[in-house]
Write an enzyme that holds these catalytic residues in place. Structure first.
Site, PDB file in Angstrom:
ATOM      1  N   TYR A  15     -17.042  77.010 -24.695  1.00  0.00           N
ATOM      2  CA  TYR A  15     -17.722  76.438 -25.853  1.00  0.00           C
ATOM      3  C   TYR A  15     -17.390  77.396 -26.993  1.00  0.00           C
ATOM      4  CZ  TYR A  15     -20.765  72.890 -23.688  1.00  0.00           C
ATOM      5  OH  TYR A  15     -21.254  71.772 -23.067  1.00  0.00           O
ATOM      6  N   ASP A  24     -15.692  67.908 -26.778  1.00  0.00           N
ATOM      7  CA  ASP A  24     -16.531  66.681 -26.888  1.00  0.00           C
ATOM      8  C   ASP A  24     -17.998  67.022 -27.100  1.00  0.00           C
ATOM      9  OD1 ASP A  24     -16.705  65.974 -23.277  1.00  0.00           O
ATOM     10  OD2 ASP A  24     -17.347  67.672 -24.486  1.00  0.00           O
ATOM     11  N   HIS A  82     -17.685  64.330 -20.423  1.00  0.00           N
ATOM     12  CA  HIS A  82     -18.695  65.357 -20.121  1.00  0.00           C
ATOM     13  C   HIS A  82     -19.656  64.870 -19.032  1.00  0.00           C
ATOM     14  CE1 HIS A  82     -19.891  69.144 -22.424  1.00  0.00           C
ATOM     15  NE2 HIS A  82     -20.915  69.037 -21.636  1.00  0.00           N
TER      16      HIS A  82
HETATM   17  C1  LIG Z   1     -23.234  67.951 -14.254  1.00  0.00           C
HETATM   18  C2  LIG Z   1     -23.028  68.858 -15.427  1.00  0.00           C
HETATM   19  C3  LIG Z   1     -21.871  68.732 -16.190  1.00  0.00           C
HETATM   20  C4  LIG Z   1     -21.647  69.582 -17.271  1.00  0.00           C
HETATM   21  C5  LIG Z   1     -22.615  70.566 -17.601  1.00  0.00           C
HETATM   22  C6  LIG Z   1     -23.782  70.713 -16.845  1.00  0.00           C
HETATM   23  C7  LIG Z   1     -23.982  69.852 -15.756  1.00  0.00           C
HETATM   24  C8  LIG Z   1     -25.226  70.016 -14.938  1.00  0.00           C
HETATM   25  N1  LIG Z   1     -22.411  71.335 -18.757  1.00  0.00           N
HETATM   26  S1  LIG Z   1     -23.579  71.187 -19.912  1.00  0.00           S
HETATM   27  O1  LIG Z   1     -24.788  71.813 -19.438  1.00  0.00           O
HETATM   28  O2  LIG Z   1     -23.123  71.740 -21.151  1.00  0.00           O
HETATM   29  O3  LIG Z   1     -23.718  69.736 -20.081  1.00  0.00           O
HETATM   30  C9  LIG Z   1     -21.135  71.536 -19.149  1.00  0.00           C
HETATM   31  C10 LIG Z   1     -20.748  72.680 -19.929  1.00  0.00           C
HETATM   32  O4  LIG Z   1     -21.486  73.663 -20.066  1.00  0.00           O
HETATM   33  N2  LIG Z   1     -19.499  72.655 -20.493  1.00  0.00           N
HETATM   34  C11 LIG Z   1     -18.602  71.619 -20.288  1.00  0.00           C
HETATM   35  O5  LIG Z   1     -17.490  71.637 -20.815  1.00  0.00           O
HETATM   36  N3  LIG Z   1     -18.927  70.562 -19.476  1.00  0.00           N
HETATM   37  C12 LIG Z   1     -20.152  70.527 -18.896  1.00  0.00           C
HETATM   38  N4  LIG Z   1     -20.453  69.529 -18.008  1.00  0.00           N
HETATM   39  C13 LIG Z   1     -19.458  68.431 -17.759  1.00  0.00           C
HETATM   40  C14 LIG Z   1     -18.544  68.783 -16.575  1.00  0.00           C
HETATM   41  O6  LIG Z   1     -17.634  69.803 -16.933  1.00  0.00           O
HETATM   42  C15 LIG Z   1     -17.743  67.564 -16.142  1.00  0.00           C
HETATM   43  O7  LIG Z   1     -17.107  67.012 -17.281  1.00  0.00           O
HETATM   44  C16 LIG Z   1     -18.618  66.509 -15.465  1.00  0.00           C
HETATM   45  O8  LIG Z   1     -19.559  67.125 -14.635  1.00  0.00           O
HETATM   46  C17 LIG Z   1     -17.757  65.585 -14.618  1.00  0.00           C
HETATM   47  O9  LIG Z   1     -18.553  64.526 -14.149  1.00  0.00           O
HETATM   48  P1  LIG Z   1     -19.200  64.493 -12.685  1.00  0.00           P
HETATM   49  O10 LIG Z   1     -20.372  65.417 -12.733  1.00  0.00           O
HETATM   50  O11 LIG Z   1     -19.594  63.052 -12.526  1.00  0.00           O
HETATM   51  O12 LIG Z   1     -18.155  64.928 -11.681  1.00  0.00           O
END
Ligand SMILES: Cc1cc2c(cc1C)[n+](S(=O)(=O)[O-])c1c(=O)[nH]c(=O)nc-1n2C[C@H](O)[C@H](O)[C@H](O)COP(=O)(O)O
Length: 491
Positions: free
Chosen positions: A235, A263, A353
Site C-alpha cells: 500500500y 485498487d 480485492h
Molecule cells: C480476504 C482479504 C483480502 C484482502 C485483505 C484482507 C482480507 C481479510 N486486505 S485488506 O484488509 O486491505 O482488505 C488486503 C490488503 O491489505 N492488501 C491487498 O492488496 N489486498 C488485500 N486483500 C485482497 C487479497 O489480496 C485478494 O485480492 C483477495 O483475497 C482474493 O480473493 P479471495 O479471498 O476470494 O481469494
C-alpha cells in the site's frame, strides 16, 4: 525506567500512556492519528495494552513509527494482568465447536475449511476475513463467474505423467497458485502470517506478504527458509520516503516481486466487519470515532496512510528505486492493462480485492478474457505476466484461468480459513488438496503440463452474463448442505 504507578496516572486524552510488552509509551499526541480511532487506545490508557495490541499490529510498529521521545522505557513494579473478560455463553459454545471440529481427514476441499471457519472463528475474525464491500455482490460473483466457464477436454492423450509446476516472475513454483496478501493474520491465528509462511515453505508455494500484516515484515521473512520465494504487497504511503524505505528493505531481504495495490485509494465499506468492530475493541480495525473524518466513512480510519493521489506518473519512480519486478495489483480493464505494458511494468494482477473494494467490479476471470483479447490484438501478450485472484476455490478455477492466459492465480480467504481452523497443518492440507485436484483435472482435460492449457479447452459462451439474485450465497450454502458433515458432535 518508569513505575507502573506513574503510568497509571496518565490515563486520559490529555495525557495517555500505555504499556506494551513491558515498556511504557506516551501516545497522547498520536491519539488523533491512530487509524483504529482513539477509543481503543483510551480504553487502555494508564494500563497494559499488550493483549489488545498484538492481534492487530506487527511487533515493530511502535519502534518504526513512534518518535523516540515518546518511548518512556521499561516499566518497574507489578504490571496488573488485564482482567480476563468473562466468557459469554456464545463464546463458550464457539470454543466447544472449535474443540469438536472435524479432523483434517474430513476436510475435502476449500469450502469445508470455510464452513468450519464460519462456525468456529471469533465473530470479529470471521467478519473481517469474509466480508466484502456493500452488499457483497462482487464477492459472490467472483466465485460464481467460474461456473459460467465450461471445459472442452481432449481425449486419448497420454496423461500418465502430469507436471503442475510452473514459473512465476522467473521463479520456479510447484504449483501455478500462490498465497495472496491478506491483512491481520493474528485475528484468525495467534501466530499470524508466519503460519502461512511455514506452510508455504513446506509445500513449495510462493507467499505474498501484506503491508497490513499482523506480524512484522521481518518476522515473516525470518520465518521463511532460503529455498522459499516471497513477494510483497505494497500500500503506497503518502510519505514517499516511508514507501522507499519499505521497498528497498524488502529487496534487501530477498523479496522477489513488488505488487503495488492500485485498487484501494480508499478501503471499501465492509459492513459485516464494521458491525462487529463496535463490539470487540480488541480489533478496532475500522472503527471510527469523532476524531476520524466520518464524512469519508469508517474504512478511512484504517487506510489513512494510503496515498489516494497514486497515479501512472509514479511508475517511473518505483522503477527507479527498485530492481524487483513490479506488478500492478488491482487492474480491472483492458485499457489499464495496455497502459501497464506501455509503462513497462513486469506484470498485472487482475483483481477486485476479493470483492472488498468497488461493488459491482467485475470478476477477474471475466476481466482476464477482455485483457488477453486486447493484448493479443496488439501482439503484446508476451510482454507482461498476467495474474488473477478472487473467488478461486477449486483447481478447476485455476485451470480455467490458465487456459485463458493467466500465468498464475492468487488465493486469499481459503488460506485464512485453513490457517485459522487448523494452523500450519491446515495450510499444508489445503495446498495438498489443490495439488491433487490440479493433477486429476489436468488428466481429465487432456493436459500433461501447464503449457498445454489453452483457450480452446474452455467454452466461454456465457461468461459475460451476470447473476441476478444477490440475496444469499445459494451455491455456497447448497454445497455445505450436500456435504453436511457430522461437524460438531453434540451441537
Ligand atoms: C480476504 C482479504 C483480502 C484482502 C485483505 C484482507 C482480507 C481479510 N486486505 S485488506 O484488509 O486491505 O482488505 C488486503 C490488503 O491489505 N492488501 C491487498 O492488496 N489486498 C488485500 N486483500 C485482497 C487479497 O489480496 C485478494 O485480492 C483477495 O483475497 C482474493 O480473493 P479471495 O479471498 O476470494 O481469494
Amino acid at each position: 525506567m518508569v513505575s507502573v504507578e506513574e503510568v497509571a496516572k496518565h490515563n486520559s486524552k490529555d495525557s495517555c500512556w500505555v504499556i506494551l510488552h513491558g515498556k511504557a509509551y506516551d501516545l497522547t499526541e498520536f491519539l488523533p492519528e491512530h487509524p483504529g480511532g482513539q477509543a481503543i487506545i483510551l480504553k487502555y490508557a494508564g494500563k497494559d495494552a499488550t493483549k489488545a495490541f498484538d492481534p492487530i499490529h506487527p511487533r515493530d510498529v511502535v519502534d518504526k513509527f513512534l518518535d523516540k521521545d515518546k518511548h518512556l522505557g521499561e516499566v518497574t513494579g507489578e504490571i496488573a494482568a488485564e482482567e480476563e473478560e468473562e466468557v459469554t455463553p456464545e463464546e463458550k459454545a464457539r470454543l466447544e465447536r472449535y474443540e469438536n471440529r472435524p479432523p483434517l481427514s474430513q476436510i475435502f476441499n476449500s469450502f469445508d475449511f470455510e464452513y468450519v471457519a464460519r462456525h468456529t472463528m471469533s465473530p470479529n475474525a470471521w467478519a473481517y476475513y469474509s466480508s466484502g464491500s456493500d452488499d457483497e455482490i462482487t464477492v459472490r460473483e467472483n466465485h460464481r463467474a467460474f461456473h459460467k466457464i465450461w471445459f472442452r477436454p481432449r481425449v486419448l492423450v497420454d496423461v500418465k505423467n502430469v507436471d503442475i509446476s510452473t514459473t512465476m516472475l522467473g521463479t520456479k513454483s510447484s504449483v501455478p497458485f500462490y498465497i495472496t496478501a491478506t491483512a491481520l493474520g493474528k485475528l484468525g491465528h495467534p501466530e499470524g502470517e508466519v503460519v502461512l509462511t511455514r506452510g508455504a515453505d513446506k509445500m513449495d508455494v510462493i507467499q505474498m506478504i501484506p503491508t497490513l500484516a499482523s506480524c512484522s515484515f521481518d518476522e515473516i521473512v525470518d520465518a521463511a527458509t532460503d529455498k522459499q520465494t516471497q513477494w510483497m504487497q505494497l500500500y503506497v504511503n503518502m510519505d514517499r520516503e516511508v514507501t522507499k524505505k519499505i521497498v528497498q528493505h524488502a529487496e534487501k531481504r530477498g523479496v522477489k516481486g513488488l505488487f503495488i495495490t492500485v485498487d484501494a485509494p480508499q478501503l471499501g465499506r465492509r459492513e459485516k466487519d464494521m458491525r462487529t468492530k463496535f463490539g470487540d475493541p480488541g480489533a478496532q480495525v475500522q472503527q471510527s470515532d469523532d476524531s476520524v473524518d466520518r464524512s469519508q466513512g469508517a474504512a478511512r480510519a484504517i487506510s489513512s496512510f494510503i496515498d489516494p493521489s497514486l497515479s501512472w506518473k509514479d511508475i517511473p519512480w518505483f522503477q527507479s528505486i527498485t530492481k524487483m519486478p513490479i506488478i500492478l495489483k488491482g487492474v480491472q480493464c483492458a485499457e489499464d492493462a495496455l497502459k501497464a505494458v506501455e509503462y513497462k511494468v513486469d506484470g498485472i494482477l487482475l483483481s477486485n480485492h476479493g470483492g472488498r473494494q468497488l461493488e459491482f467490479a467485475r470478476p477477474s476471470i471475466e476481466v482476464l478474457v477482455e485483457v488477453m483479447a486486447a493484448l493479443r490484438a496488439k501482439g503484446w501478450q508476451d510482454y507482461i505476466e498476467v495474474y488473477i485472484d478472487g473467488g478461486i476455490r477449486r483447481a478447476t478455477d485455476v485451470i480455467k484461468a490458465l487456459c485463458l492466459g493467466a500465468k498464475g492465480v492468487g488465493i486469499g480467504r481459503p488460506f485464512l480459513y485453513a490457517m485459522s481452523t487448523y494452523g500450519e497443518d491446515g495450510v499444508c492440507h489445503l495446498i495438498q488438496l489443490l495439488k491433487d485436484e490440479m493433477e486429476m483435472n489436468m488428466r481429465l482435460i487432456g493436459a500433461t503440463k501447464i503449457e498445454d492449457l489453452n483457450p480452446s479447452m474452455v467454452d466461454l459462451k456465457s461468461i459475460f452474463t451476470h447473476s441476478a439474485d444477490t440475496a444469499r450465497d445459494i451455491l455456497g450454502e447448497n454445497v455445505y448442505q450436500h456435504m453436511e458433515m457430522p461437524l460438531f458432535k453434540g451441537s
